[in-house]
Design a protein around this motif. Sequence first.
Motif, PDB file in Angstrom:
ATOM      1  N   GLU A  31     -24.572  15.943 -23.279  1.00 38.72           N
ATOM      2  CA  GLU A  31     -24.007  14.958 -22.540  1.00 38.72           C
ATOM      3  C   GLU A  31     -22.752  14.935 -21.748  1.00 38.72           C
ATOM      4  OE1 GLU A  31     -25.595  12.458 -20.841  1.00 38.72           O
ATOM      5  OE2 GLU A  31     -27.591  13.024 -21.791  1.00 38.72           O
ATOM      6  N   HIS A  32     -22.668  14.514 -20.709  1.00 40.03           N
ATOM      7  CA  HIS A  32     -21.317  14.725 -19.965  1.00 40.03           C
ATOM      8  C   HIS A  32     -21.192  13.626 -18.830  1.00 40.03           C
ATOM      9  CE1 HIS A  32     -24.001  17.681 -18.069  1.00 40.03           C
ATOM     10  NE2 HIS A  32     -23.102  17.329 -17.020  1.00 40.03           N
ATOM     11  N   ALA A  33     -21.284  12.426 -19.378  1.00 36.57           N
ATOM     12  CA  ALA A  33     -21.351  11.331 -18.392  1.00 36.57           C
ATOM     13  C   ALA A  33     -20.443  11.053 -17.310  1.00 36.57           C
ATOM     14  CB  ALA A  33     -21.476   9.979 -19.093  1.00 36.57           C
ATOM     15  N   CYS A  34     -19.138  11.579 -17.446  1.00 41.49           N
ATOM     16  CA  CYS A  34     -18.109  11.497 -16.274  1.00 41.49           C
ATOM     17  C   CYS A  34     -18.175  12.852 -15.607  1.00 41.49           C
ATOM     18  CB  CYS A  34     -17.002  11.071 -16.959  1.00 41.49           C
ATOM     19  SG  CYS A  34     -15.904  12.304 -17.885  1.00 41.49           S
ATOM     20  N   GLY A  35     -18.606  13.745 -16.135  1.00 43.31           N
ATOM     21  CA  GLY A  35     -18.622  15.158 -15.426  1.00 43.31           C
ATOM     22  C   GLY A  35     -17.233  16.012 -15.633  1.00 43.31           C
ATOM     23  N   GLY A  36     -16.797  15.565 -16.853  1.00 42.61           N
ATOM     24  CA  GLY A  36     -15.965  16.353 -17.391  1.00 42.61           C
ATOM     25  C   GLY A  36     -14.328  16.104 -16.844  1.00 42.61           C
ATOM     26  N   VAL A  37     -14.059  14.749 -16.882  1.00 40.65           N
ATOM     27  CA  VAL A  37     -12.857  14.187 -16.297  1.00 40.65           C
ATOM     28  C   VAL A  37     -11.904  13.343 -17.507  1.00 40.65           C
ATOM     29  CG1 VAL A  37     -13.357  14.657 -13.796  1.00 40.65           C
ATOM     30  CG2 VAL A  37     -13.659  12.474 -14.755  1.00 40.65           C
ATOM     31  N   THR A  38     -12.616  13.519 -18.583  1.00 36.88           N
ATOM     32  CA  THR A  38     -11.938  12.710 -19.602  1.00 36.88           C
ATOM     33  C   THR A  38     -12.148  11.285 -19.319  1.00 36.88           C
ATOM     34  OG1 THR A  38     -10.186  14.348 -19.337  1.00 36.88           O
ATOM     35  CG2 THR A  38      -9.980  12.805 -21.180  1.00 36.88           C
ATOM     36  N   ALA A  39     -13.186  10.741 -18.793  1.00 37.45           N
ATOM     37  CA  ALA A  39     -13.318   9.384 -18.650  1.00 37.45           C
ATOM     38  C   ALA A  39     -14.384   8.703 -19.589  1.00 37.45           C
ATOM     39  CB  ALA A  39     -13.587   8.923 -17.093  1.00 37.45           C
ATOM     40  N   CYS A  40     -14.975   9.645 -20.547  1.00 39.56           N
ATOM     41  CA  CYS A  40     -15.907   9.097 -21.203  1.00 39.56           C
ATOM     42  C   CYS A  40     -15.902   9.665 -22.619  1.00 39.56           C
ATOM     43  CB  CYS A  40     -17.428   9.491 -20.736  1.00 39.56           C
ATOM     44  SG  CYS A  40     -17.974  10.846 -20.613  1.00 39.56           S
ATOM     45  N   SER A  41     -16.701   9.639 -23.607  1.00 39.64           N
ATOM     46  CA  SER A  41     -16.637  10.348 -24.844  1.00 39.64           C
ATOM     47  C   SER A  41     -18.126  11.076 -25.194  1.00 39.64           C
ATOM     48  CB  SER A  41     -16.079   9.445 -25.884  1.00 39.64           C
ATOM     49  OG  SER A  41     -16.856   8.301 -26.230  1.00 39.64           O
ATOM     50  N   THR A  42     -18.678  11.183 -24.236  1.00 38.80           N
ATOM     51  CA  THR A  42     -20.211  11.442 -24.412  1.00 38.80           C
ATOM     52  C   THR A  42     -20.232  12.897 -24.905  1.00 38.80           C
ATOM     53  OG1 THR A  42     -20.748  11.775 -22.056  1.00 38.80           O
ATOM     54  CG2 THR A  42     -21.460   9.600 -22.888  1.00 38.80           C
ATOM     55  N   CYS A  43     -19.447  13.735 -24.379  1.00 36.23           N
ATOM     56  CA  CYS A  43     -19.181  15.425 -24.700  1.00 36.23           C
ATOM     57  C   CYS A  43     -18.726  15.533 -25.853  1.00 36.23           C
ATOM     58  CB  CYS A  43     -18.593  16.021 -23.402  1.00 36.23           C
ATOM     59  SG  CYS A  43     -16.893  15.372 -23.411  1.00 36.23           S
ATOM     60  N   HIS A  44     -18.606  14.496 -26.664  1.00 37.21           N
ATOM     61  CA  HIS A  44     -18.000  14.903 -28.058  1.00 37.21           C
ATOM     62  C   HIS A  44     -18.588  15.560 -28.930  1.00 37.21           C
ATOM     63  CE1 HIS A  44     -17.683  12.908 -32.361  1.00 37.21           C
ATOM     64  NE2 HIS A  44     -16.517  13.766 -32.280  1.00 37.21           N
ATOM     65  N   ARG A  69     -13.393  17.005 -30.816  1.00 37.83           N
ATOM     66  CA  ARG A  69     -12.648  17.162 -29.430  1.00 37.83           C
ATOM     67  C   ARG A  69     -13.611  16.700 -28.517  1.00 37.83           C
ATOM     68  NH1 ARG A  69      -8.827  21.423 -28.978  1.00 37.83           N
ATOM     69  NH2 ARG A  69      -8.864  20.335 -26.683  1.00 37.83           N
ATOM     70  N   LEU A  70     -13.380  16.555 -27.041  1.00 31.96           N
ATOM     71  CA  LEU A  70     -14.205  16.662 -26.088  1.00 31.96           C
ATOM     72  C   LEU A  70     -14.475  17.956 -25.755  1.00 31.96           C
ATOM     73  CD1 LEU A  70     -12.252  13.540 -23.954  1.00 31.96           C
ATOM     74  CD2 LEU A  70     -14.264  13.291 -25.712  1.00 31.96           C
ATOM     75  N   SER A  71     -15.655  18.345 -25.525  1.00 31.57           N
ATOM     76  CA  SER A  71     -16.222  19.488 -25.239  1.00 31.57           C
ATOM     77  C   SER A  71     -15.728  19.926 -23.718  1.00 31.57           C
ATOM     78  CB  SER A  71     -17.715  19.679 -25.496  1.00 31.57           C
ATOM     79  OG  SER A  71     -18.561  19.009 -24.616  1.00 31.57           O
ATOM     80  N   CYS A  72     -15.672  19.084 -22.801  1.00 32.83           N
ATOM     81  CA  CYS A  72     -15.184  19.292 -21.717  1.00 32.83           C
ATOM     82  C   CYS A  72     -13.809  19.953 -21.355  1.00 32.83           C
ATOM     83  CB  CYS A  72     -15.584  18.280 -20.604  1.00 32.83           C
ATOM     84  SG  CYS A  72     -14.547  16.747 -20.909  1.00 32.83           S
ATOM     85  N   GLN A  73     -13.138  19.380 -22.303  1.00 34.21           N
ATOM     86  CA  GLN A  73     -11.579  19.599 -22.458  1.00 34.21           C
ATOM     87  C   GLN A  73     -11.022  20.812 -23.504  1.00 34.21           C
ATOM     88  OE1 GLN A  73      -9.559  17.955 -20.161  1.00 34.21           O
ATOM     89  NE2 GLN A  73     -11.378  17.108 -19.676  1.00 34.21           N
TER      90      GLN A  73
HETATM   91 FE1  FES Z   1     -16.665  12.590 -20.120  1.00 33.80          FE
HETATM   92 FE2  FES Z   1     -16.175  15.052 -21.446  1.00 33.80          FE
HETATM   93  S1  FES Z   1     -17.752  14.532 -20.084  1.00 33.80           S
HETATM   94  S2  FES Z   1     -15.015  13.069 -21.115  1.00 33.80           S
END
Ligand code: FES
Length: 132
Positions: free
Chosen positions: A56-69, A101-105
């Motif tokens: 999951e990556h609800a915010c598209g990878g901009v550190t605005a959620c924690s779904t990509c934990h 970690r957040l996988s997007c970061q």
């Molecule tokens: Fe939202 Fe990683 S996708 S913080």
Amino acid sequence: MHMKASDTPLGPRTVPVTIEMEDPESLGQAEKLVQLNGAVGESILELALANDIAIEHACGGVTACSTCHVHVDAGEDAFDEPEDEELDRVEEAPGNDMTSRLSCQCRITKEGTPITIRVPAWNRNAVKEVPH
Ligand code: FES
């Protein structure tokens, strides 16, 4: 959500990355363990999505959620230290711990360290709940 492709140039695919999924079916996978080759410059989320592992990556990878934990069970030295913004978000993730970690970061910055990532089962299930 669609995620914009990273502008970061990628190195050769020489970094071994094991992805362990607590609930592989919910991520579109049949097996709990998948072995991939990551590249310097690539985030774990980008690597997973490119290999049809639907983190999951609800915010598209901009550190605005924690779904990509995810949990980094091995190879944390392959990544830069998390920024404060990421740490703040990770604290909101259920089941977070010192490996979170957040996988997007979580972007690979060094070769030579095998990486093991664990995707918690709650990740997918929590965001798939339908409101009543
Ligand atoms: Fe939202 Fe990683 S996708 S913080």
